[in-house]
Design an enzyme around this catalytic site. Structure first.
Site, PDB file in Angstrom:
ATOM      1  N   HIS A   1       0.841  -1.128  -0.036  1.00  0.00           N
ATOM      2  CA  HIS A   1       0.017   0.011  -0.286  1.00  0.00           C
ATOM      3  C   HIS A   1       1.035   1.355   0.100  1.00  0.00           C
ATOM      4  O   HIS A   1       2.036   1.276   0.158  1.00  0.00           O
ATOM      5  CB  HIS A   1      -0.901  -0.072   1.287  1.00  0.00           C
ATOM      6  CG  HIS A   1      -0.161   0.246   2.712  1.00  0.00           C
ATOM      7  ND1 HIS A   1       0.439  -0.757   3.241  1.00  0.00           N
ATOM      8  CD2 HIS A   1       0.098   1.339   3.468  1.00  0.00           C
ATOM      9  CE1 HIS A   1       1.121  -0.305   4.138  1.00  0.00           C
ATOM     10  NE2 HIS A   1       0.868   1.061   4.300  1.00  0.00           N
TER      11      HIS A   1
ATOM     12  N   ASP B   1       0.526   5.137   2.020  1.00  0.00           N
ATOM     13  CA  ASP B   1      -0.296   5.689   3.242  1.00  0.00           C
ATOM     14  C   ASP B   1      -1.388   6.824   2.674  1.00  0.00           C
ATOM     15  O   ASP B   1      -1.129   7.267   1.791  1.00  0.00           O
ATOM     16  CB  ASP B   1       0.674   6.089   4.193  1.00  0.00           C
ATOM     17  CG  ASP B   1       1.522   5.180   4.864  1.00  0.00           C
ATOM     18  OD1 ASP B   1       1.096   3.914   4.789  1.00  0.00           O
ATOM     19  OD2 ASP B   1       2.643   5.504   5.113  1.00  0.00           O
TER      20      ASP B   1
ATOM     21  N   HIS C   1       4.823   0.381   0.002  1.00  0.00           N
ATOM     22  CA  HIS C   1       5.103  -0.650   1.356  1.00  0.00           C
ATOM     23  C   HIS C   1       4.532  -1.748   1.690  1.00  0.00           C
ATOM     24  O   HIS C   1       3.317  -1.434   1.582  1.00  0.00           O
ATOM     25  CB  HIS C   1       5.987   0.298   2.425  1.00  0.00           C
ATOM     26  CG  HIS C   1       5.028   1.276   2.987  1.00  0.00           C
ATOM     27  ND1 HIS C   1       4.303   2.365   2.513  1.00  0.00           N
ATOM     28  CD2 HIS C   1       4.327   1.022   4.300  1.00  0.00           C
ATOM     29  CE1 HIS C   1       3.716   2.844   3.386  1.00  0.00           C
ATOM     30  NE2 HIS C   1       3.429   1.894   4.470  1.00  0.00           N
TER      31      HIS C   1
ATOM     32  N   ARG D   1       4.566   6.716  13.752  1.00  0.00           N
ATOM     33  CA  ARG D   1       4.832   7.460  12.335  1.00  0.00           C
ATOM     34  C   ARG D   1       4.126   8.772  12.515  1.00  0.00           C
ATOM     35  O   ARG D   1       3.125   9.056  13.031  1.00  0.00           O
ATOM     36  CB  ARG D   1       4.041   6.546  11.431  1.00  0.00           C
ATOM     37  CG  ARG D   1       4.148   6.992  10.010  1.00  0.00           C
ATOM     38  CD  ARG D   1       3.204   6.213   9.134  1.00  0.00           C
ATOM     39  NE  ARG D   1       1.959   6.975   9.031  1.00  0.00           N
ATOM     40  CZ  ARG D   1       0.762   6.330   8.382  1.00  0.00           C
ATOM     41  NH1 ARG D   1       0.884   4.976   8.153  1.00  0.00           N
ATOM     42  NH2 ARG D   1      -0.236   6.932   8.013  1.00  0.00           N
TER      43      ARG D   1
HETATM   44  C1  OGA Z   1       3.138   2.253   8.359  1.00  0.00           C
HETATM   45  C2  OGA Z   1       3.268   0.991   7.924  1.00  0.00           C
HETATM   46  C3  OGA Z   1       4.846  -0.715   8.390  1.00  0.00           C
HETATM   47  C4  OGA Z   1       5.459  -1.431   9.406  1.00  0.00           C
HETATM   48  O1  OGA Z   1       3.257   2.855   9.423  1.00  0.00           O
HETATM   49  O2  OGA Z   1       2.560   3.308   7.356  1.00  0.00           O
HETATM   50  O3  OGA Z   1       2.815   0.657   6.962  1.00  0.00           O
HETATM   51  O4  OGA Z   1       6.490  -2.044   8.864  1.00  0.00           O
HETATM   52  N1  OGA Z   1       4.133   0.479   8.741  1.00  0.00           N
HETATM   53  O5  OGA Z   1       5.288  -1.040  10.726  1.00  0.00           O
HETATM   54 MN    MN Z   2       1.794   2.350   5.675  1.00  0.00          MN
END
Ligand code: OGA
Ligand code: MN
Length: 284
Positions: free
Chosen positions: A107, A109, A253, A269
């Site tokens: 995806h 974000d 990611h 994040r």
């Molecule tokens: C995010 C996500 C990935 C992770 O925080 O946007 O996709 O590895 N995290 O925690």
């Molecule tokens: Mn993410």
């Protein structure tokens, strides 16, 4: 002083070495980081950064306006709306965390909103001794890997994005569906700063607007195959105090989630607000 960079993979990413984010950064330095971010296809790693939420927020703000995570209110840090928590630590009431499976699909974000994220800055607070890596993919390269015929077929088409997460409580999913109805975004986006075309698909894209499920499925399958080519990727193995800054406009990611659930994993994040995009998907 010029930044010292170390490339992380051929497809994308560079580590910014010899930088201390606890110290004030000059405008010049921030400009250099911004240029490196664009040049290395939208992924920078900062290692060994002993910063807390306030410094994480302050550093992120140097790159733009921060999202207050209204689309995912339950995942917010209790004291900082600018921080989204991704953790397998149980909630205060002992219930399993709803964010423990966050990101475990390909995806970009906030693609399920009308203002998808420009960038995300994810900080590793606690990581399991083995596993729990995150995969990243260069979506410029994914677009470039398509034939000219497929590139022209998808130009002008929109993918319908939905918010979904595995194993969340029923009320989490109900609230999320209410806050985030399906939206449609172009399958090809033009990066506003580099002018390059990037493919915009991911696992939350279930259908192409104006096409039936049966018509959409084979096209989405071909696009996803281009988007997950290993040569287009970088796999990040987290260490505590890593900060990874990625560009959601040209990368995808996925959290692998391959670690012992008895081990603690906590990530925090911040999210940079992006430009308005797309429209509500009618009759999705
Ligand atoms: C995010 C996500 C990935 C992770 O925080 O946007 O996709 O590895 N995290 O925690
Ligand atoms: Mn993410």
């Amino acid at each position: 002083m010029a930044l010292r960079l170390r490339k992380l993979s051929y497809a994308l990413g560079a580590e910014v070495c010899d930088i201390d984010l606890t110290q004030p950064l000059s405008e010049d330095c921030v400009g250099d980081i911004r240029r490196a971010f664009l040049e290395h296809n939208g992924l920078l790693l900062f290692r060994n950064q002993r910063i807390g939420p306030a410094q994480h927020i302050a550093f992120s703000r140097r790159f733009g306006e921060l999202d207050r995570h209204e689309s995912v209110p339950r995942d917010r840090h209790p004291e900082h709306a600018e921080i989204l928590v991704v953790t397998n630590e149980p909630d205060a009431d002992g219930e399993p965390s709803n964010s423990r499976y966050t990101g475990q699909l390909w995806h970009s974000d906030l693609g399920f909103t009308l203002r998808p994220a420009l960038g995300s800055l994810l900080r590793a607070v606690a990581v399991p001794p083995v596993g729990g890596d995150t995969l990243f993919a260069n979506m410029y390269a994914a677009y470039d890997a398509l034939s000219a015929g497929m590139q022209s077929l998808i130009s002008g088409l929109c993918g319908i994005h939905t918010q979904q997460r595995r194993h969340v409580s029923a009320d989490w999913q109900a609230e999320s569906s209410r806050l985030n109805p399906p939206v449609a975004h172009p399958l090809v986006r033009i990066h506003p700063e580099t002018g390059r075309k990037a493919l915009y698909v991911g696992e939350p894209v279930k259908r192409i607007e104006g096409l039936s499920d049966a018509e959409s499925a084979p096209i989405l399958e071909v696009l996803m195959a281009a988007a997950i080519r290993p040569q287009g990727g970088y796999r990040h193995q987290w260490q505590v105090n890593d900060l990874v800054f990625w560009d959601n406009r040209c990368t995808n990611h996925q959290a692998l989630g391959d670690y012992d659930s008895a081990e603690r994993r906590r990530m925090e994040r911040t999210t940079l607000v992006g430009e308005p995009s797309g429209h509500l998907a009618s009759g999705a």
